[in-house]
Design a protein around this motif. Sequence first.
Motif, PDB file in Angstrom:
ATOM      1  N   ALA A 307       0.820  -1.215   0.000  1.00 37.62           N
ATOM      2  CA  ALA A 307       0.000   0.000   0.000  1.00 37.62           C
ATOM      3  C   ALA A 307       0.852   1.261   0.000  1.00 37.62           C
ATOM      4  CB  ALA A 307      -0.927  -0.005   1.226  1.00 37.62           C
ATOM      5  N   ILE A 308       2.052   1.201   0.621  1.00 42.00           N
ATOM      6  CA  ILE A 308       2.894   2.408   0.689  1.00 42.00           C
ATOM      7  C   ILE A 308       3.901   2.459  -0.464  1.00 42.00           C
ATOM      8  CG2 ILE A 308       2.681   2.556   3.185  1.00 42.00           C
ATOM      9  CD1 ILE A 308       5.443   1.350   3.447  1.00 42.00           C
ATOM     10  N   GLY A 309       3.735   1.532  -1.440  1.00 42.29           N
ATOM     11  CA  GLY A 309       4.522   1.691  -2.653  1.00 42.29           C
ATOM     12  C   GLY A 309       5.458   0.568  -3.024  1.00 42.29           C
ATOM     13  N   SER A 310       5.567  -0.485  -2.214  1.00 38.78           N
ATOM     14  CA  SER A 310       6.456  -1.597  -2.571  1.00 38.78           C
ATOM     15  C   SER A 310       5.884  -2.364  -3.745  1.00 38.78           C
ATOM     16  CB  SER A 310       6.614  -2.554  -1.379  1.00 38.78           C
ATOM     17  OG  SER A 310       7.286  -1.917  -0.320  1.00 38.78           O
ATOM     18  N   SER A 311       6.728  -2.679  -4.696  1.00 37.60           N
ATOM     19  CA  SER A 311       6.286  -3.413  -5.882  1.00 37.60           C
ATOM     20  C   SER A 311       6.271  -4.914  -5.608  1.00 37.60           C
ATOM     21  CB  SER A 311       7.228  -3.145  -7.052  1.00 37.60           C
ATOM     22  OG  SER A 311       8.521  -3.660  -6.779  1.00 37.60           O
ATOM     23  N   ARG A 312       5.632  -5.651  -6.519  1.00 38.15           N
ATOM     24  CA  ARG A 312       5.639  -7.118  -6.393  1.00 38.15           C
ATOM     25  C   ARG A 312       7.069  -7.656  -6.359  1.00 38.15           C
ATOM     26  NH1 ARG A 312       1.134 -10.098 -10.204  1.00 38.15           N
ATOM     27  NH2 ARG A 312      -0.727  -9.297  -9.156  1.00 38.15           N
ATOM     28  N   GLU A 313       7.920  -7.115  -7.236  1.00 40.61           N
ATOM     29  CA  GLU A 313       9.303  -7.586  -7.312  1.00 40.61           C
ATOM     30  C   GLU A 313      10.038  -7.360  -5.989  1.00 40.61           C
ATOM     31  OE1 GLU A 313       7.785  -5.740  -9.537  1.00 40.61           O
ATOM     32  OE2 GLU A 313       7.608  -7.192 -11.176  1.00 40.61           O
ATOM     33  N   GLN A 314       9.774  -6.228  -5.342  1.00 42.30           N
ATOM     34  CA  GLN A 314      10.448  -5.942  -4.073  1.00 42.30           C
ATOM     35  C   GLN A 314      10.005  -6.915  -2.982  1.00 42.30           C
ATOM     36  OE1 GLN A 314       9.368  -1.726  -3.942  1.00 42.30           O
ATOM     37  NE2 GLN A 314      11.551  -1.189  -3.981  1.00 42.30           N
ATOM     38  N   VAL A 315       8.689  -7.174  -2.926  1.00 40.23           N
ATOM     39  CA  VAL A 315       8.185  -8.142  -1.935  1.00 40.23           C
ATOM     40  C   VAL A 315       8.768  -9.526  -2.216  1.00 40.23           C
ATOM     41  CG1 VAL A 315       6.138  -9.329  -1.090  1.00 40.23           C
ATOM     42  CG2 VAL A 315       6.066  -6.859  -1.494  1.00 40.23           C
ATOM     43  N   ASN A 316       8.748  -9.924  -3.486  1.00 38.62           N
ATOM     44  CA  ASN A 316       9.297 -11.217  -3.897  1.00 38.62           C
ATOM     45  C   ASN A 316      10.766 -11.314  -3.501  1.00 38.62           C
ATOM     46  OD1 ASN A 316      10.521 -13.275  -5.573  1.00 38.62           O
ATOM     47  ND2 ASN A 316       8.618 -13.308  -6.740  1.00 38.62           N
ATOM     48  N   ARG A 317      11.510 -10.266  -3.812  1.00 33.11           N
ATOM     49  CA  ARG A 317      12.933 -10.251  -3.531  1.00 33.11           C
ATOM     50  C   ARG A 317      13.207 -10.280  -2.027  1.00 33.11           C
ATOM     51  NH1 ARG A 317      13.920  -6.527  -6.940  1.00 33.11           N
ATOM     52  NH2 ARG A 317      14.257  -4.727  -5.553  1.00 33.11           N
ATOM     53  N   SER A 318      12.349  -9.631  -1.265  1.00 31.15           N
ATOM     54  CA  SER A 318      12.514  -9.599   0.189  1.00 31.15           C
ATOM     55  C   SER A 318      12.459 -11.012   0.772  1.00 31.15           C
ATOM     56  CB  SER A 318      11.433  -8.730   0.822  1.00 31.15           C
ATOM     57  OG  SER A 318      11.496  -8.792   2.234  1.00 31.15           O
ATOM     58  N   VAL A 319      11.482 -11.813   0.317  1.00 28.05           N
ATOM     59  CA  VAL A 319      11.353 -13.181   0.817  1.00 28.05           C
ATOM     60  C   VAL A 319      12.541 -14.033   0.369  1.00 28.05           C
ATOM     61  CG1 VAL A 319       9.934 -15.271   0.783  1.00 28.05           C
ATOM     62  CG2 VAL A 319       8.844 -13.023   0.890  1.00 28.05           C
ATOM     63  N   LEU A 320      12.981 -13.846  -0.889  1.00 31.57           N
ATOM     64  CA  LEU A 320      14.112 -14.626  -1.393  1.00 31.57           C
ATOM     65  C   LEU A 320      15.407 -14.273  -0.653  1.00 31.57           C
ATOM     66  CD1 LEU A 320      13.464 -14.663  -5.257  1.00 31.57           C
ATOM     67  CD2 LEU A 320      13.114 -16.507  -3.606  1.00 31.57           C
ATOM     68  N   ILE A 321      15.551 -13.014  -0.267  1.00 32.72           N
ATOM     69  CA  ILE A 321      16.747 -12.625   0.489  1.00 32.72           C
ATOM     70  C   ILE A 321      16.745 -13.291   1.862  1.00 32.72           C
ATOM     71  CG2 ILE A 321      17.894 -10.685   1.628  1.00 32.72           C
ATOM     72  CD1 ILE A 321      17.113  -8.969  -0.792  1.00 32.72           C
ATOM     73  N   GLU A 322      15.550 -13.390   2.473  1.00 28.88           N
ATOM     74  CA  GLU A 322      15.465 -14.117   3.749  1.00 28.88           C
ATOM     75  C   GLU A 322      15.882 -15.578   3.552  1.00 28.88           C
ATOM     76  OE1 GLU A 322      11.870 -13.569   6.062  1.00 28.88           O
ATOM     77  OE2 GLU A 322      11.424 -11.745   4.922  1.00 28.88           O
ATOM     78  N   ALA A 323      15.442 -16.165   2.428  1.00 30.21           N
ATOM     79  CA  ALA A 323      15.840 -17.545   2.132  1.00 30.21           C
ATOM     80  C   ALA A 323      17.345 -17.638   1.922  1.00 30.21           C
ATOM     81  CB  ALA A 323      15.104 -18.049   0.893  1.00 30.21           C
ATOM     82  N   LEU A 324      17.921 -16.592   1.304  1.00 30.07           N
ATOM     83  CA  LEU A 324      19.367 -16.562   1.096  1.00 30.07           C
ATOM     84  C   LEU A 324      20.091 -16.565   2.437  1.00 30.07           C
ATOM     85  CD1 LEU A 324      21.775 -16.265  -0.876  1.00 30.07           C
ATOM     86  CD2 LEU A 324      21.477 -13.774  -0.684  1.00 30.07           C
ATOM     87  N   PHE A 325      19.621 -15.749   3.380  1.00 28.76           N
ATOM     88  CA  PHE A 325      20.213 -15.736   4.722  1.00 28.76           C
ATOM     89  C   PHE A 325      20.139 -17.130   5.352  1.00 28.76           C
ATOM     90  CE2 PHE A 325      19.088 -10.983   5.222  1.00 28.76           C
ATOM     91  CZ  PHE A 325      20.306 -10.618   4.678  1.00 28.76           C
ATOM     92  N   LEU A 326      18.947 -17.745   5.217  1.00 32.42           N
ATOM     93  CA  LEU A 326      18.750 -19.078   5.790  1.00 32.42           C
ATOM     94  C   LEU A 326      19.708 -20.086   5.150  1.00 32.42           C
ATOM     95  CD1 LEU A 326      17.065 -21.074   7.535  1.00 32.42           C
ATOM     96  CD2 LEU A 326      15.535 -21.318   5.573  1.00 32.42           C
ATOM     97  N   GLY A 327      19.826 -20.025   3.819  1.00 30.21           N
ATOM     98  CA  GLY A 327      20.707 -20.958   3.118  1.00 30.21           C
ATOM     99  C   GLY A 327      22.159 -20.777   3.501  1.00 30.21           C
ATOM    100  N   ILE A 328      22.600 -19.527   3.618  1.00 32.92           N
ATOM    101  CA  ILE A 328      23.993 -19.254   3.990  1.00 32.92           C
ATOM    102  C   ILE A 328      24.278 -19.762   5.395  1.00 32.92           C
ATOM    103  CG2 ILE A 328      25.659 -17.436   4.492  1.00 32.92           C
ATOM    104  CD1 ILE A 328      24.391 -15.814   2.202  1.00 32.92           C
ATOM    105  N   LEU A 329      23.378 -19.436   6.330  1.00 34.19           N
ATOM    106  CA  LEU A 329      23.581 -19.855   7.720  1.00 34.19           C
ATOM    107  C   LEU A 329      23.618 -21.381   7.831  1.00 34.19           C
ATOM    108  CD1 LEU A 329      23.758 -19.192  10.750  1.00 34.19           C
ATOM    109  CD2 LEU A 329      21.248 -19.198  10.801  1.00 34.19           C
ATOM    110  N   GLY A 330      22.596 -22.040   7.258  1.00 29.46           N
ATOM    111  CA  GLY A 330      22.535 -23.503   7.358  1.00 29.46           C
ATOM    112  C   GLY A 330      23.694 -24.177   6.645  1.00 29.46           C
ATOM    113  N   SER A 331      24.116 -23.619   5.498  1.00 24.38           N
ATOM    114  CA  SER A 331      25.187 -24.242   4.719  1.00 24.38           C
ATOM    115  C   SER A 331      26.538 -24.086   5.394  1.00 24.38           C
ATOM    116  CB  SER A 331      25.229 -23.638   3.311  1.00 24.38           C
ATOM    117  OG  SER A 331      24.013 -23.849   2.635  1.00 24.38           O
TER     118      SER A 331
END
Length: 861
Positions: A307-331
Amino acid sequence: MTVWKTSRRNFFAHKGRMALSAVAVLLSVAFVCGTLVFTDTMNTTFDKLFAATSADVTVSPKTPEDDDRLPENGKPVTLPASAVQQVGKATGVKDAEGAVLSMSVTVVDSDNKNMGSTTGAPTIAGNWTKNDLRSMEITSGHAPRGPTEVMVDADTADKHHLKIGDELRTIAATGDINAKISGIATFKVTNPGAAVVYFDTVTAQTKLLGKPDVFSLISVTAEQGVSDTQLKQAVAAALGDTSAYKLQTQKEAADANKNSMGSFLDVMKYAMLGFAGIAFLVGIFLIVNTFSMLVAQRTREIGLMRAIGSSREQVNRSVLIEALFLGILGSVLGVGAGIGLAVGLMKFMGAVGMDLSTDDLTVAWTTPVVGLALGIIVTVVAAYIPARRAGKISPMAALRDAGTPADGRAGRVRAAIGLVLTLGGGTALYAATQADKSSEGSLFLAVGLVLTLIGFIVIGPLLAGFVVRVLSAVMLRMFGPVGRLAERNALRNPRRTGATGAALMIGLALVACLSVVGSSMVASATEELDKSVGADFIVQPVGGNPTLLVDQAVKSLESVPDIEHFTGYKVVSAGITAPDGTTENKVLAAVDPTYQEDVRRETVAGKLADAYGKDAMSVGDTYATKHHLKVGDRLTVAFRGGETAKLRLAAITSDDVNIDKGAMYTNVATAARYVPADSLPKNMMMFAKAADGKEKEAYAALKAALVKYPQYEVKNQADFKQQLKDQIGQLLNIVYGLLALAIIVAVLGVVNTLALSVVERTREIGLMRAIGFSRLQLRGMICLESVVIAVFGALLGLGLGMGWGTAAQKLLALEGLNVLEIPWPTILTVFVASAFVGLFAALVPAFRAGRMNVLNAIATE
């Protein structure tokens, strides 16, 4: 940068909810890295050993390239001692010495206890030479100086508490060698488990090789400044005709030894990586579920961002970056844990007899790279679908509703795709059962396995709605309102329930499939033993050891009373030329005529008794069909180490068997006519028939006759069946142990799903407590929900696995495994155990739910 910061804050804000997913990544990466480090370390160990024990140039007798077996007569192949003098005169040779080497020996102590390895490593006997100083040093006593002295390696001495002065008996094909330990030699490099004994040269020649003027090989040392390649050329020139010799530089000899080990190490490596892949597959479900639930729980937050202006790509990327953090930590943690796992495996191997020193621990740069890449890529790919779903959240819908509405059309499409895949896989499995050739059926089986697995995964949510209702009627309704609430919670999100159950389904499907195949193998072999084996007893080397039956053991057996007859079984190598002119290297079973009573074989042409006549033989129907043979044809048989004979084909046996499938028989007297006595193979095994009513007495007497020869064992038919069952059971236990990793990851998935589900239902739980739901009832509800999800996954997995196993058995029936046996005790045990797994997985989430503050829970938005 804003997306990066938001993702980082969200990740650490929900780090507790990410923890189990990180553990799943950690375990999977650890298994991959541990496997790579362990196998690389084994390679390093053997490389150092082979490099240290190989001379600058080694000269050995040339043997057929396809022959890597131990000598059939128990005596190593030799070269003349005169060759040592020839080699010693070559340009650039500093020293040339003859060496004796035999692996067709057994060493026992004064109590007749076998001093050999229990891990399959060889027992090696030879003479002590200067070349041995490359890899060993005498640390106690002295080298053997006569026929009554022997030196042993320090590892064997430590394992069996041997000391100088103890007596050892070395059992060889040429006779026994009784000697006292005069010295102990210690390896300068890691010895992976071989037992080594040394004699003086004359004793080794006469007792191990049977002749005083021969050696097994020649170790050649170069003068300073002479390369191994130059030395090899000079040695070849000195020998002149090298057609009878094989010359190898140090690198060539080490590489040849490494290649002989490489196939075994590769099989172990890729098998373990395959199980790691299964764990990764199961981990994908856990990661998908985790991010799907996190996205659902943050619907309002994501909607506000939109609602405050984040695009679909930004939301998508935000979740993938969290997954990246998870993958780096676990790996990263997984790489470290993998190295620890490799060390643990090395310690375990040391406990069972294979010594691997941590000094040789090898961590190639590719290992952490592979581990990190796999962990990160798998985690990010698994999070892609939840991330894409997050990007599609409408700002207004998110602000208006607490969750993401289900896409009904997507559910119908998913169900249709799942049904198509499952039906296609089932059709392929059916085609595998109807195949006429195993090669064709294997392809259908592989396609069927993949399609049905994917189909069940895709159709999981649809099955969840139906199966959970049935299970609830049987298991949950008796618990009243608590059971009904547990049922509704499990049905609230069929997609989540399906994915959680599918994670458990994969491991249990493989367990069920292998159990069916293993049980069917045992049942088929048992049936064939009952049908085919007429002998009362079988004498053979312990544990499949390649040691042949030495003459002194055979004489001891033949002195046993109450035996109607003995039958020797020798394997003779020969080049066989069919009437069509085709020559193939084959082995003939040279046996006594009584073998037809001990192992019954059906014939498709001729009489098997005639194959034991003078200059006669039999072949299997597969070979006969291939070469258009009929009874009466003449086959040209070039016996290895002997003469060439023309043998009459007297019988063609059916190959629709497992015992002796494809065997070619001839009378041992025929083989002895064309093979010199000193080259005639020793018995590989022996069969015995007891006199009527004397089975027990004969069995005890045979065992007593083998007391001095612990490398052999006597079995009656019951023993043989039990051994077969135990061997397959041990193999399955190893596989189950490796599959346990995938099941552990699946259990983490159940725990994580319930934990996130509890967080998702915080307000609901608070309201239930406010209207009178007790802590015990609340915990019971969550436990029952977990149990029904676990049982749902078990039903899918066991049903699918039994289908796979049945199809595999029908295909194996083409190879003679004709009995299908479903191991119901195992299946039922796994099913019941899955319910306890569900109960165990729910304990922590249920306990946390019961501890919630009621007012705080109600106030949660």
